[in-house]
Design an enzyme around this catalytic site. Structure first.
Site, short mmCIF file in Angstrom:
data_model
loop_
_atom_site.label_atom_id
_atom_site.label_comp_id
_atom_site.label_asym_id
_atom_site.label_seq_id
_atom_site.Cartn_x
_atom_site.Cartn_y
_atom_site.Cartn_z
N ASN A 126 0.99 -1.23 -0.03
CA ASN A 126 -0.06 -0.04 0.00
C ASN A 126 0.72 1.28 0.02
O ASN A 126 1.90 1.26 0.57
CB ASN A 126 -0.81 0.02 1.27
CG ASN A 126 -2.11 -1.04 0.96
OD1 ASN A 126 -2.74 -0.96 0.06
ND2 ASN A 126 -2.43 -1.73 2.14
N CYS A 162 -5.24 -7.41 -3.46
CA CYS A 162 -5.87 -6.96 -2.10
C CYS A 162 -6.94 -7.97 -1.81
O CYS A 162 -7.88 -8.29 -2.57
CB CYS A 162 -6.18 -5.63 -1.95
SG CYS A 162 -7.00 -5.12 -0.58
N HIS A 163 -6.81 -8.45 -0.51
CA HIS A 163 -7.87 -9.39 -0.14
C HIS A 163 -9.15 -8.87 0.33
O HIS A 163 -10.20 -9.61 0.77
CB HIS A 163 -7.27 -10.48 0.97
CG HIS A 163 -6.72 -9.74 1.86
ND1 HIS A 163 -5.37 -10.16 2.50
CD2 HIS A 163 -7.05 -8.61 2.69
CE1 HIS A 163 -4.97 -9.34 3.39
NE2 HIS A 163 -6.03 -8.45 3.85
N HIS A 191 -9.85 -0.51 -1.56
CA HIS A 191 -10.55 -0.26 -0.49
C HIS A 191 -11.70 0.80 -0.45
O HIS A 191 -12.13 1.14 0.50
CB HIS A 191 -9.48 0.51 0.32
CG HIS A 191 -8.19 -0.33 0.83
ND1 HIS A 191 -7.07 0.11 1.62
CD2 HIS A 191 -8.01 -1.63 0.62
CE1 HIS A 191 -6.36 -0.73 1.86
NE2 HIS A 191 -6.85 -2.16 1.44
#
Length: 436
Positions: free
Chosen positions: A148, A170-171, A200
């Site tokens: 990130n 990204c999970h 996000h």
């Protein structure tokens, strides 16, 4: 020939352990070549011990090599997994302590916001070096980025190294769907979903079981439990109509509505400065695992991590088709978000490569929030590419939470203070303070 997988920043002990556990769980990948690289000699040694102990536990026979020189480590790579954290815990602590002095509250501070901006600026010089090294010794390799700020990093790489094959992984989408399904007591493997947006701050656009919309079940669950409404992303869902794909703590930082209001922080049970504690826990976990390795020959494998990088590698190597959420530079994929900036979209991965799917227009309210998210992303990348420190201040000035919390003079002085504090971790052209 067995594929070569290079992990850059392998001293991130917990993540390296999870990634290798997942990779070695695939029968076709049990004899891969794993190259570990880290700039910290002790952490690199620990990473090598973790890799060998994980392999023993998995009953696998990979070739494990630890190399301190990054260029040598990258030679012949097929896949490069990037998990670096430039500046480590000390830099993270500065990203929280200095803004807090101005009254600017953050929870995670790694994506946008003032913390995300300066984390990006610390990371870009190393990304530039990695991209240059890959162009020299493994130009056809895939760069699988976990570091990130994801949207900034993928956008930056797209700007300076457009020929590089990059997937940002990204999970957050997976675990969002896992949590939503648990809330309504429906098995995850029985649902289909479609999400898109930015990392996000993507949106669950469709969520179905046997062709039936599952959002009404979520509405009923929220109505039956008032405490659920005391979370940011549930609050956002009720007002916007689509569920965001990151935690409430993360989500609170990307909008101007919550963190500057003490009553909202209390109502929504937000943990100010949460990531500082997480970072401290990660350091403690590293110390614990290092001590554990002195007493055991094998490490237990966590088979629940479900990280995307091992799945991507398996699909590319075997042709097994999978659809994942991936971060890719927008090129008409989401038509009401700007081209040239990183978006997160469903992506098919198979033997022929990665194929991002065109989403079209997002719902207008979702796109509007994503555009406010992408403002700091674009300006931070432009600041680094153009060497313009004023654009760093502009990025902070258009950041939703920062702009809602501070005056423009405070924002300017805060950027000066963080620039001084991070010093030579920043690009050389951006290290000066800026007089008005």
């Amino acid at each position: 020939m067995k594929p070569t997988i290079v992990i850059i920043g392998a001293g991130s002990a917990v993540f390296t352990r999870e990634l290798l556990g997942d990779i070695l769980s695939f029968p076709e990948l049990r004899s891969v070549r794993v190259v570990l690289h880290d700039i910290d000699a002790e952490r690199l040694q620990t990473a090598e011990a973790i890799a060998r102990a994980t392999a023993r536990q998995a009953g696998a026979d990979p070739e494990v090599v630890a190399i301190a020189d990054r260029l040598r480590a990258l030679e012949g790579a097929d896949y490069v997994i990037n998990v670096i954290q430039v500046g480590m815990h000390e830099a993270t602590a500065r990203d929280f302590a200095i803004p807090e002095h101005y009254g600017l509250h953050q929870t995670i501070g790694d994506t946008i916001g003032i913390g995300g901006i300066f984390r990006g600026l610390r990371t870009f010089p190393v990304l530039e070096q990695i991209a240059a090294d890959m162009a020299r010794v493994c130009p056809d390799a895939w760069l699988l980025n976990y570091t990130n700020p994801m949207a900034m990093n993928v956008t930056y790489l797209g700007s300076i190294a457009p020929q590089l094959k990059v997937l940002g992984l990204c999970h957050s989408v997976h675990w969002t769907m896992d949590g939503l399904c648990a809330l309504i007591d429906v098995p995850l493997d029985e649902v289909t979903y479609w999400s898109a947006g930015v990392n996000h701050q993507a949106w669950v656009l469709r969520w179905e079981r046997d062709g039936h919309d599952l959002y009404p079940l979520l509405d009923a669950r929220i109505a039956a439990d008032p405490e659920l409404a005391r979370r940011v992303r549930v609050d956002m869902y009720r007002r916007l109509g689509y569920y965001p794909t990151e935690t409430s703590e993360h989500s609170s930082e990307y909008v101007p509505w919550y963190l500057r209001h003490p009553d909202e922080v209390k109502r929504l049970r937000l943990d100010i400065g949460e990531y500082v504690g997480i970072s401290e826990q990660n350091m403690a976990e590293y110390t614990r695992v290092r001590a554990e390795l002195e007493a055991v020959d094998a490490l237990e494998i966590d088979t629940s991590s479900t990280e995307y990088a091992p799945q991507v590698i398996h699909s590319l190597e075997t042709g097994t088709p999978r659809v994942i959420a991936a971060n890719i530079v927008n090129d008409g994929l989401i038509t009401n978000l700007p081209d040239g900036l990183a978006v997160e979209v469903p992506t098919l991965v198979d033997a022929l490569g990665a194929h991002p799917m065109k989403v079209g227009d997002l719902p207008p309210q979702c796109a509007a929030l994503n555009r406010s998210f992408l403002g700091p992303v674009e300006l931070t990348v432009c600041a680094a590419v153009n060497g313009d420190p004023r654009l760093v201040r502009a990025a902070a000035m258009v950041d939703p939470n920062t702009a809602a919390s501070l005056t423009v003079d405070q924002i300017w002085h805060l950027c000066d203070d963080l620039t001084t504090a991070h010093g030579d971790l920043l690009p050389e052209s951006l290290r000066a303070t800026v007089a008005l």
